[in-house]
Design an enzyme around this catalytic site. Structure first.
Site, PDB file in Angstrom:
ATOM      1  N   GLU A 201       0.857  -1.184   0.000  1.00  0.00           N
ATOM      2  CA  GLU A 201       0.000   0.000   0.000  1.00  0.00           C
ATOM      3  C   GLU A 201       0.892   1.233   0.000  1.00  0.00           C
ATOM      4  O   GLU A 201       1.794   1.372   0.826  1.00  0.00           O
ATOM      5  CB  GLU A 201      -0.921  -0.025   1.226  1.00  0.00           C
ATOM      6  CG  GLU A 201      -1.861   1.167   1.254  1.00  0.00           C
ATOM      7  CD  GLU A 201      -3.169   0.895   1.991  1.00  0.00           C
ATOM      8  OE1 GLU A 201      -3.461  -0.268   2.333  1.00  0.00           O
ATOM      9  OE2 GLU A 201      -3.921   1.867   2.201  1.00  0.00           O
ATOM     10  N   ARG A 202       0.660   2.094  -0.969  1.00  0.00           N
ATOM     11  CA  ARG A 202       1.474   3.316  -1.131  1.00  0.00           C
ATOM     12  C   ARG A 202       2.961   2.995  -1.330  1.00  0.00           C
ATOM     13  O   ARG A 202       3.838   3.730  -0.866  1.00  0.00           O
ATOM     14  CB  ARG A 202       1.321   4.267   0.056  1.00  0.00           C
ATOM     15  CG  ARG A 202      -0.120   4.509   0.479  1.00  0.00           C
ATOM     16  CD  ARG A 202      -0.955   5.176  -0.593  1.00  0.00           C
ATOM     17  NE  ARG A 202      -2.354   5.274  -0.196  1.00  0.00           N
ATOM     18  CZ  ARG A 202      -3.321   5.670  -0.999  1.00  0.00           C
ATOM     19  NH1 ARG A 202      -3.063   5.987  -2.259  1.00  0.00           N
ATOM     20  NH2 ARG A 202      -4.560   5.740  -0.585  1.00  0.00           N
ATOM     21  N   ASN A 244      -3.319  -1.726   7.591  1.00  0.00           N
ATOM     22  CA  ASN A 244      -4.612  -2.286   7.168  1.00  0.00           C
ATOM     23  C   ASN A 244      -4.363  -3.789   7.128  1.00  0.00           C
ATOM     24  O   ASN A 244      -4.096  -4.375   6.091  1.00  0.00           O
ATOM     25  CB  ASN A 244      -5.029  -1.769   5.785  1.00  0.00           C
ATOM     26  CG  ASN A 244      -5.386  -0.291   5.836  1.00  0.00           C
ATOM     27  OD1 ASN A 244      -5.872   0.206   6.849  1.00  0.00           O
ATOM     28  ND2 ASN A 244      -5.148   0.416   4.745  1.00  0.00           N
ATOM     29  N   LYS A 321      -3.958  -0.287  13.887  1.00  0.00           N
ATOM     30  CA  LYS A 321      -4.809   0.761  13.322  1.00  0.00           C
ATOM     31  C   LYS A 321      -6.235   0.333  13.631  1.00  0.00           C
ATOM     32  O   LYS A 321      -6.719  -0.656  13.078  1.00  0.00           O
ATOM     33  CB  LYS A 321      -4.572   0.849  11.823  1.00  0.00           C
ATOM     34  CG  LYS A 321      -5.559   1.756  11.066  1.00  0.00           C
ATOM     35  CD  LYS A 321      -5.167   1.858   9.596  1.00  0.00           C
ATOM     36  CE  LYS A 321      -6.143   2.717   8.807  1.00  0.00           C
ATOM     37  NZ  LYS A 321      -5.728   2.876   7.390  1.00  0.00           N
ATOM     38  N   GLU A 325     -10.605   4.414   9.049  1.00  0.00           N
ATOM     39  CA  GLU A 325     -10.763   4.055   7.632  1.00  0.00           C
ATOM     40  C   GLU A 325     -11.298   2.635   7.477  1.00  0.00           C
ATOM     41  O   GLU A 325     -10.780   1.843   6.687  1.00  0.00           O
ATOM     42  CB  GLU A 325      -9.428   4.237   6.887  1.00  0.00           C
ATOM     43  CG  GLU A 325      -8.912   5.667   6.983  1.00  0.00           C
ATOM     44  CD  GLU A 325      -7.657   5.938   6.170  1.00  0.00           C
ATOM     45  OE1 GLU A 325      -6.881   5.002   5.949  1.00  0.00           O
ATOM     46  OE2 GLU A 325      -7.487   7.103   5.751  1.00  0.00           O
ATOM     47  N   ARG A 358      -2.205   3.446  17.014  1.00  0.00           N
ATOM     48  CA  ARG A 358      -2.145   4.637  16.152  1.00  0.00           C
ATOM     49  C   ARG A 358      -3.231   5.656  16.499  1.00  0.00           C
ATOM     50  O   ARG A 358      -4.377   5.289  16.773  1.00  0.00           O
ATOM     51  CB  ARG A 358      -2.255   4.248  14.681  1.00  0.00           C
ATOM     52  CG  ARG A 358      -1.051   3.463  14.214  1.00  0.00           C
ATOM     53  CD  ARG A 358      -1.224   3.034  12.783  1.00  0.00           C
ATOM     54  NE  ARG A 358      -0.697   3.952  11.814  1.00  0.00           N
ATOM     55  CZ  ARG A 358      -1.329   4.339  10.720  1.00  0.00           C
ATOM     56  NH1 ARG A 358      -2.561   3.917  10.467  1.00  0.00           N
ATOM     57  NH2 ARG A 358      -0.761   5.132   9.857  1.00  0.00           N
ATOM     58  N   ARG A 370     -11.737  17.267  10.385  1.00  0.00           N
ATOM     59  CA  ARG A 370     -10.874  16.089  10.517  1.00  0.00           C
ATOM     60  C   ARG A 370      -9.622  16.383  11.341  1.00  0.00           C
ATOM     61  O   ARG A 370      -9.164  15.533  12.107  1.00  0.00           O
ATOM     62  CB  ARG A 370     -10.498  15.613   9.102  1.00  0.00           C
ATOM     63  CG  ARG A 370      -9.472  14.515   9.098  1.00  0.00           C
ATOM     64  CD  ARG A 370      -9.298  13.951   7.698  1.00  0.00           C
ATOM     65  NE  ARG A 370      -8.158  13.054   7.639  1.00  0.00           N
ATOM     66  CZ  ARG A 370      -7.726  12.455   6.548  1.00  0.00           C
ATOM     67  NH1 ARG A 370      -8.367  12.658   5.395  1.00  0.00           N
ATOM     68  NH2 ARG A 370      -6.693  11.657   6.563  1.00  0.00           N
ATOM     69  N   LYS A 394       0.973  10.649  13.728  1.00  0.00           N
ATOM     70  CA  LYS A 394       1.585  11.179  12.502  1.00  0.00           C
ATOM     71  C   LYS A 394       2.079  12.599  12.743  1.00  0.00           C
ATOM     72  O   LYS A 394       1.554  13.296  13.608  1.00  0.00           O
ATOM     73  CB  LYS A 394       0.576  11.180  11.354  1.00  0.00           C
ATOM     74  CG  LYS A 394       0.241   9.793  10.835  1.00  0.00           C
ATOM     75  CD  LYS A 394      -0.570   9.840   9.532  1.00  0.00           C
ATOM     76  CE  LYS A 394      -0.942   8.426   9.102  1.00  0.00           C
ATOM     77  NZ  LYS A 394      -1.660   8.370   7.809  1.00  0.00           N
ATOM     78  N   ASP A 399      -2.753  14.178   7.184  1.00  0.00           N
ATOM     79  CA  ASP A 399      -2.222  12.924   6.662  1.00  0.00           C
ATOM     80  C   ASP A 399      -1.027  13.143   5.750  1.00  0.00           C
ATOM     81  O   ASP A 399      -1.180  13.112   4.530  1.00  0.00           O
ATOM     82  CB  ASP A 399      -3.334  12.201   5.890  1.00  0.00           C
ATOM     83  CG  ASP A 399      -2.912  10.812   5.445  1.00  0.00           C
ATOM     84  OD1 ASP A 399      -1.914  10.305   5.972  1.00  0.00           O
ATOM     85  OD2 ASP A 399      -3.591  10.243   4.567  1.00  0.00           O
ATOM     86  N   GLU A 427       4.045   9.315  -0.461  1.00  0.00           N
ATOM     87  CA  GLU A 427       2.652   9.179  -0.900  1.00  0.00           C
ATOM     88  C   GLU A 427       2.082  10.468  -1.499  1.00  0.00           C
ATOM     89  O   GLU A 427       1.474  10.443  -2.567  1.00  0.00           O
ATOM     90  CB  GLU A 427       1.808   8.725   0.296  1.00  0.00           C
ATOM     91  CG  GLU A 427       0.325   8.643  -0.019  1.00  0.00           C
ATOM     92  CD  GLU A 427      -0.514   8.170   1.175  1.00  0.00           C
ATOM     93  OE1 GLU A 427       0.066   7.803   2.213  1.00  0.00           O
ATOM     94  OE2 GLU A 427      -1.746   8.179   1.050  1.00  0.00           O
ATOM     95  N   TRP A 576     -12.364  13.187   2.269  1.00  0.00           N
ATOM     96  CA  TRP A 576     -11.465  12.638   1.244  1.00  0.00           C
ATOM     97  C   TRP A 576     -11.522  13.484  -0.035  1.00  0.00           C
ATOM     98  O   TRP A 576     -10.884  13.148  -1.021  1.00  0.00           O
ATOM     99  CB  TRP A 576     -11.825  11.173   0.917  1.00  0.00           C
ATOM    100  CG  TRP A 576     -11.431  10.198   1.997  1.00  0.00           C
ATOM    101  CD1 TRP A 576     -10.761  10.483   3.154  1.00  0.00           C
ATOM    102  CD2 TRP A 576     -11.692   8.786   2.022  1.00  0.00           C
ATOM    103  NE1 TRP A 576     -10.586   9.330   3.897  1.00  0.00           N
ATOM    104  CE2 TRP A 576     -11.150   8.273   3.229  1.00  0.00           C
ATOM    105  CE3 TRP A 576     -12.334   7.895   1.152  1.00  0.00           C
ATOM    106  CZ2 TRP A 576     -11.226   6.923   3.582  1.00  0.00           C
ATOM    107  CZ3 TRP A 576     -12.397   6.554   1.500  1.00  0.00           C
ATOM    108  CH2 TRP A 576     -11.856   6.060   2.698  1.00  0.00           C
TER     109      TRP A 576
HETATM  110  O1  GCW Z   1      -2.309   8.141   4.197  1.00  0.00           O
HETATM  111  C1  GCW Z   1      -3.401   7.305   4.303  1.00  0.00           C
HETATM  112  C2  GCW Z   1      -3.213   6.368   3.171  1.00  0.00           C
HETATM  113  C3  GCW Z   1      -3.739   4.983   3.426  1.00  0.00           C
HETATM  114  C4  GCW Z   1      -3.153   4.517   4.741  1.00  0.00           C
HETATM  115  C5  GCW Z   1      -3.624   5.453   5.844  1.00  0.00           C
HETATM  116  C6  GCW Z   1      -3.031   5.124   7.191  1.00  0.00           C
HETATM  117  C7  GCW Z   1      -2.483   2.318   5.341  1.00  0.00           C
HETATM  118  O2  GCW Z   1      -3.787   6.923   2.035  1.00  0.00           O
HETATM  119  O3  GCW Z   1      -3.321   4.196   2.362  1.00  0.00           O
HETATM  120  O4  GCW Z   1      -3.514   3.201   5.022  1.00  0.00           O
HETATM  121  O5  GCW Z   1      -3.235   6.759   5.562  1.00  0.00           O
HETATM  122  O6  GCW Z   1      -2.048   5.760   7.552  1.00  0.00           O
HETATM  123  O7  GCW Z   1      -3.539   4.273   7.862  1.00  0.00           O
END
Ligand code: GCW
Length: 712
Positions: A201-202, A244, A321, A325, A358, A370, A394, A399, A427, A576
């Site tokens: 992912e990413r 995820n 997580k 999402e 997280r 958000r 983060k 994000d 990303e 989003w």
């Molecule tokens: O930045 C977003 C991403 C998702 C990612 C999520 C996260 C792993 O677009 O792809 O999922 O954050 O950090 O959980």
């Protein structure tokens, strides 16, 4: 040789026009160009061990033979590394573990494995370096000049050896060393978002490094190469799968695969962690619920932890997580994040394992904004977590945007350890197509003053537990290597893996020092070329911000997180879209998070809160993050906002052209293969930057109803 960014731009432009006779003139460098540099594919990362030029002669005196004490696997790795590296750099076989000690011996060991090192009375230094630190000293043994690399543990000795080699490689004097180092942060982890099927992912550098279908029977040599690269920076762990999380990573057959990785990485000091799916008791265990307060669920996690530690005695713990999402979590059962984290923590505690929970949560019933949600949820729970839980936050509250103010949770949790999550995989920063060095971005974050306990309470100090004592500290990075030969897709993306490791070891290091170091290790020790490369890197993130999301704009993208999509107003969730964030309309643009708006600024300590709230004090780089402004709002430069915005986009696109020119001027100083591969990506970046500029300005122009001024 230091030059300012402005000088760099001017010199590069002048050189492009053939006007500059200095070190940056394309023609001068090109004339010197020899085609003799062997082609490189980037696989060796920053561990190329190229001869360090003029410094080699002096090094030869200091490094005449290597003596690595001890019989452990780690000692063997140190022996191999020092021997091959010094032989390669000095151009000849450097003898290893000879019977006699001669002048110019490099001795490596611990008090546990070396009588020579035990004999030293370095009491004052030993205490300070702890389990992972090291001492390097030029000294005398048996009346011979030697260099001693000493540590309390084998891993400390490994880190010390890599440090010594880095000094050699970067051409620094190594004959009068007297240094002691230890990491500022405990958890220094790679977070891989790798799926069991091999996708990432990413991920922008090929498929996953882990060959799930071959493990545990077949061990790819790349696993050790990976661990070695991590160890060379002091990275001491890896979460190997996506947050995820596929719950089946916890199934017995998969755990054996995880154990095989752990076995290979142990001698490098890289511990294994996994992302756990909160619903695993149901999905893997066949229970009816994953309610954290259910006894059967708690027992299931305990048994699972026991099973894991039976296979992996030094297993690090779980990353989770939850309720984010679409991922399951404790809230699914009406419980809190603390309840959720604690059930896992209790299962891991007898084994000394950790839970990294997280804070990337943004349920929209918490607040319409958000950016405010995680702070609201987690400050309420401060003090309710078990001691082996850390909250992983983060760097910013949305994000991983090209620029965000620091997350208000840093400094806000007084009784719960907080670690930072940054993202090396680019990303939202051009993925592996754009040259963007993130060291500067991370330093901006780490140097931000939270004022949690008065001025000087920087994020770096909060993370290191210097503001509020913390028994657990750390910084992790969403990782960027994959199966691509050069690991990271773009040769320069390697610098982000590197910078993460160096900053996790010492968040006080400067981005510039790290850039220079990486450049010397990765490309060349030629001072003029280093100056060009370092400046190229140092400006690259600001350039990216300029052509994508300047002045506090954020999330102007669609689902690919790459191309401009400011018009994006339809997505499964409002937050989003892009329009939710920029709110462009005829009367202006920006998100009002002030005390007259949605009060998000109040999540920051005074006087940070007041600074962000007051439009005259708010740094313009965050303007539209916190303020909604009319199109003709007067900027500090005297320009109106619209004109300033246009100027940023125009400058950003222009700066990429300058980067191309600078890179071209290095032809012949860098091997042809890597030179071409970077040049090809810069061409993509230049085209993309122009697209960003044109599409964003065309779109916002529909609201501002103003013409785009001619670029100066
Ligand atoms: O930045 C977003 C991403 C998702 C990612 C999520 C996260 C792993 O677009 O792809 O999922 O954050 O950090 O959980």
């Amino acid at each position: 040789m230091k030059i300012s960014r402005r000088e760099f731009v001017e010199m590069s432009l002048a050189s492009a026009a053939g006007l500059c006779a200095g070190g940056y003139a394309t023609s001068t460098v090109a004339a010197e160009a020899s085609t003799s540099l062997p082609e490189e594919d980037g696989y060796k990362l920053w561990l190329r061990y190229a001869p360090p030029g003029d410094a080699a002669k002096a090094c030869r005196q200091t490094v005449q033979q290597i003596r690595v004490e001890g019989t452990s696997a780690t000692s063997g790795i140190i022996r191999g590394e020092l021997h091959s590296a010094t032989s390669a750099m000095l151009g000849g076989n450097v003898p290893l573990n000879e019977k006699d000690l001669v002048g110019g011996t490099v001795v490596v060991g611990t008090p546990g494995n070396s009588a020579l090192i035990r004999d030293f009375n370095w009491a004052s230094a030993w205490g300070g370096v702890g389990d992972e630190g090291f001492i390097i000293r030029s000294t005398r043994i048996e009346n011979k000049s030697v260099t001693v690399i000493a540590a309390n543990t084998d891993i400390g000795a490994l880190y010390g050896s890599f440090h010594f080699l880095r000094l050699m490689q970067t051409g620094q004097a190594i004959d009068k060393l007297d240094l002691a180092e230890h990491p500022a942060l405990q958890l220094r982890l790679m977070n891989h978002w790798d799926n069991p099927g091999g996708t990432i992912e990413r991920g922008y550098a090929g498929r996953s490094l882990w060959q799930w279908n071959e493990l545990p029977g077949k061990i790819s040599p790349r696993y050790a190469d990976y661990a070695r690269a991590c160890a060379s920076l002091g990275i001491n762990g890896a979460v190997i799968n996506n947050v995820n999380a596929d719950s089946h990573i916890l199934a017995a057959d998969n755990l054996r695969k995880v154990a095989a990785l752990a076995d290979g990485w142990r001698p490098y000091g890289v511990r294994v962690y996994v992302s756990a799916n909160f619903a695993a008791p149901v999905r893997v265990g066949g229970l009816k619920t994953a309610d954290p307060l259910d006894k059967g669920v708690a027992d299931w996690w305990k048994a699972k932890a026991d099973e894991i530690y039976g296979l992996i005695p030094d297993f690090g713990g779980f990353l989770v997580k939850a309720n984010s999402e679409g991922q399951p979590g404790p809230k699914t059962y009406g419980r809190t994040h603390a309840d959720g984290a604690n059930v896992l923590a209790d299962a891991l505690a007898p084994h000394n394992g950790k839970v990294m929970w997280r804070a990337f949560v943004y349920d929209d019933d918490i607040d319409p904004d958000r950016a405010k949600r995680a702070y609201i949820e987690f400050t309420k729970l401060d003090g309710k977590f078990r001691p082996n839980v850390v909250i992983q936050v983060k760097n910013g509250a949305i994000d991983f945007q090209p620029r965000e103010p620091f997350h208000p949770l840093f400094g806000a949790l007084k009784q719960t350890p907080v670690i930072a999550e940054i993202q090396a995989t680019q990303e939202y920063l051009g993925q592996a197509k754009h040259l963007v060095y993130l060291g500067t971005m991370w330093k901006e974050f780490l140097d931000s003053d939270t004022h949690a306990k008065g001025s000087g309470s920087t994020v770096a100090k909060v993370l290191a537990g210097k503001i509020q004592p913390s028994h657990l500290t750390g910084m992790v990075s969403v990782a960027n290597p994959g199966l691509d030969t050069n690991w990271c897709g773009h040769h320069f993306s390697q610098s982000n893996w590197y910078a993460f490791g160096r900053l996790a070891w010492n968040p006080e290091l400067s981005a510039e020092k790290i850039a220079e170091e990486w450049t010397r290790l990765t490309f060349t020790n030629d001072d003029k070329a280093v100056a060009v490369l370092r400046n190229l890197m140092m400006g690259s993130r600001e350039t990216f911000v300029n052509y994508t999301m300047p002045l506090g704009l954020h999330h102007l993208i669609g689902g690919d997180h790459y191309a401009p999509q400011p018009w994006n107003d339809r997505a499964p969730r409002a937050d989003w879209t892009a329009t939710y964030y920029h709110k462009a309309a005829a009367d202006g643009i920006g998100f009002d998070r002030t005390k007259r708006g949605d009060h998000a600024v109040e999540q920051y300590f005074p006087p940070v809160c007041e600074m962000f709230d007051d439009i005259t004090q708010c740094p313009e780089k965050y303007l539209l993050w916190f303020h909604r402004c009319a199109w003709d709002y007067q900027m500090k430069s005297g320009k109106i906002l619209w004109d300033a915005l246009c100027a940023k986009y125009q400058a950003g696109a222009k700066e990429v052209a300058v980067m191309q020119t600078a890179w071209q001027s290095l032809a012949g100083k860098i091997d042809a293969r890597r030179h071409k591969e970077v040049a090809d990506r810069l061409a993509i970046q230049a085209a993309d930057a122009a697209t960003w500029r044109d599409q964003i300005l065309e779109y916002f122009g529909r609201f501002s109803k103003r013409a785009v001024p001619r670029s100066s």
